[in-house]
Motif scaffolding. Structure first.
Motif, PDB file in Angstrom:
ATOM      1  N   PRO A   1       9.772  -8.697   4.427  1.00  0.00           N
ATOM      2  CA  PRO A   1      10.088  -9.956   3.743  1.00  0.00           C
ATOM      3  C   PRO A   1       9.269 -11.127   4.264  1.00  0.00           C
ATOM      4  CG  PRO A   1      12.093  -8.735   4.149  1.00  0.00           C
ATOM      5  CD  PRO A   1      10.970  -7.981   4.855  1.00  0.00           C
ATOM      6  N   GLY A   2       8.535 -11.772   3.344  1.00  0.00           N
ATOM      7  CA  GLY A   2       7.743 -12.951   3.682  1.00  0.00           C
ATOM      8  C   GLY A   2       6.335 -12.665   4.157  1.00  0.00           C
TER       9      GLY A   2
ATOM     10  N   PRO B   1       2.219 -15.307   3.897  1.00  0.00           N
ATOM     11  CA  PRO B   1       1.230 -15.023   4.942  1.00  0.00           C
ATOM     12  C   PRO B   1       0.873 -13.540   5.012  1.00  0.00           C
ATOM     13  CG  PRO B   1       3.356 -15.610   5.899  1.00  0.00           C
ATOM     14  CD  PRO B   1       3.472 -15.819   4.423  1.00  0.00           C
ATOM     15  N   ALA B   2      -0.346 -13.281   5.458  1.00  0.00           N
ATOM     16  CA  ALA B   2      -0.849 -11.915   5.576  1.00  0.00           C
ATOM     17  C   ALA B   2      -0.440 -11.296   6.905  1.00  0.00           C
ATOM     18  CB  ALA B   2      -2.374 -11.925   5.466  1.00  0.00           C
ATOM     19  N   VAL B   3      -0.437  -9.965   6.966  1.00  0.00           N
ATOM     20  CA  VAL B   3      -0.132  -9.259   8.214  1.00  0.00           C
ATOM     21  C   VAL B   3      -1.188  -9.549   9.276  1.00  0.00           C
ATOM     22  CG1 VAL B   3       1.218  -7.402   7.185  1.00  0.00           C
ATOM     23  CG2 VAL B   3      -1.249  -7.145   7.389  1.00  0.00           C
ATOM     24  N   ALA B   4      -2.402  -9.897   8.843  1.00  0.00           N
ATOM     25  CA  ALA B   4      -3.479 -10.261   9.771  1.00  0.00           C
ATOM     26  C   ALA B   4      -4.462 -11.144   9.014  1.00  0.00           C
ATOM     27  CB  ALA B   4      -4.181  -9.010  10.296  1.00  0.00           C
ATOM     28  N   ASP B   5      -5.168 -11.994   9.728  1.00  0.00           N
ATOM     29  CA  ASP B   5      -6.149 -12.877   9.092  1.00  0.00           C
ATOM     30  C   ASP B   5      -7.431 -12.112   8.782  1.00  0.00           C
ATOM     31  OD1 ASP B   5      -4.460 -15.095   9.256  1.00  0.00           O
ATOM     32  OD2 ASP B   5      -5.221 -15.647  11.249  1.00  0.00           O
ATOM     33  N   GLY B   6      -8.110 -12.550   7.732  1.00  0.00           N
ATOM     34  CA  GLY B   6      -9.457 -12.059   7.457  1.00  0.00           C
ATOM     35  C   GLY B   6      -9.546 -10.694   6.802  1.00  0.00           C
ATOM     36  N   LEU B   7      -8.438 -10.190   6.257  1.00  0.00           N
ATOM     37  CA  LEU B   7      -8.488  -8.876   5.619  1.00  0.00           C
ATOM     38  C   LEU B   7      -8.985  -8.967   4.184  1.00  0.00           C
ATOM     39  CD1 LEU B   7      -5.163  -7.283   6.910  1.00  0.00           C
ATOM     40  CD2 LEU B   7      -7.486  -6.939   7.778  1.00  0.00           C
TER      41      LEU B   7
END
Ligand SMILES: [Zn+2]
Length: 141
Positions: free
Chosen positions: A129-130, A13-19
């Motif tokens: 991590p992750g 998963p990304a640190v934030a959506d839509g990057l």
């Protein structure tokens, strides 16, 4: 200095959506105002120049030019929640064709290997991590 570890494939998963888009290689998503043409990153709800809400998401080119950089040598204050223990990392602004400057991590943290004007490409790296985030690395000739 140790470069950031590359992510496994596929990344988590990304640190934030839509990057960034799901293209390979990943491409950052910028907002282009349909009223005044201003670009911004990340895609905003409204244009910072004219306040229009007519914003289109566009893929930025896969490569850009390192506009300026520094090395983050101490752990930032909260809300920093990156990997522990903290390791220094490069951070810079990348110019995407004069449309927009994007701040981000640099895979390289050795100042002897960083230079204003170097060509860099977007990649994904582990933030903690992750969880992944975008970063920039030198384009290999
Ligand atoms: Zn605008």
């Amino acid at each position: 200095m140790t470069p950031l570890a590359p992510p496994p494939s596929p990344p988590g998963p990304a640190v934030a959506d839509g990057l960034w888009s799901d293209s390979d290689p990943p491409r950052l998503l910028a907002g282009c105002c349909r009223d005044c043409g201003a670009y911004s990153f990340p895609v905003p709800d409204a244009c910072a120049r004219c306040s229009s809400v007519d914003i289109a998401a566009e893929n930025l080119p896969p490569t850009g030019t390192l506009w300026t950089w520094t090395v983050q040598r101490f752990q930032p204050k909260e809300p920093f929640d990156g990997a522990e223990p903290f390791a220094p990392y490069g951070v810079g602004y990348v110019d995407f064709g004069g449309k927009v400057l994007v701040e981000g991590r640099l895979v390289e943290s050795d100042p002897r290997r960083l230079a204003i004007g170097m060509r860099v490409e977007t990649c994904l790296v582990m933030y903690r991590p992750g969880t992944y985030t975008y970063a920039f690395r030198e384009v290999q000739p």
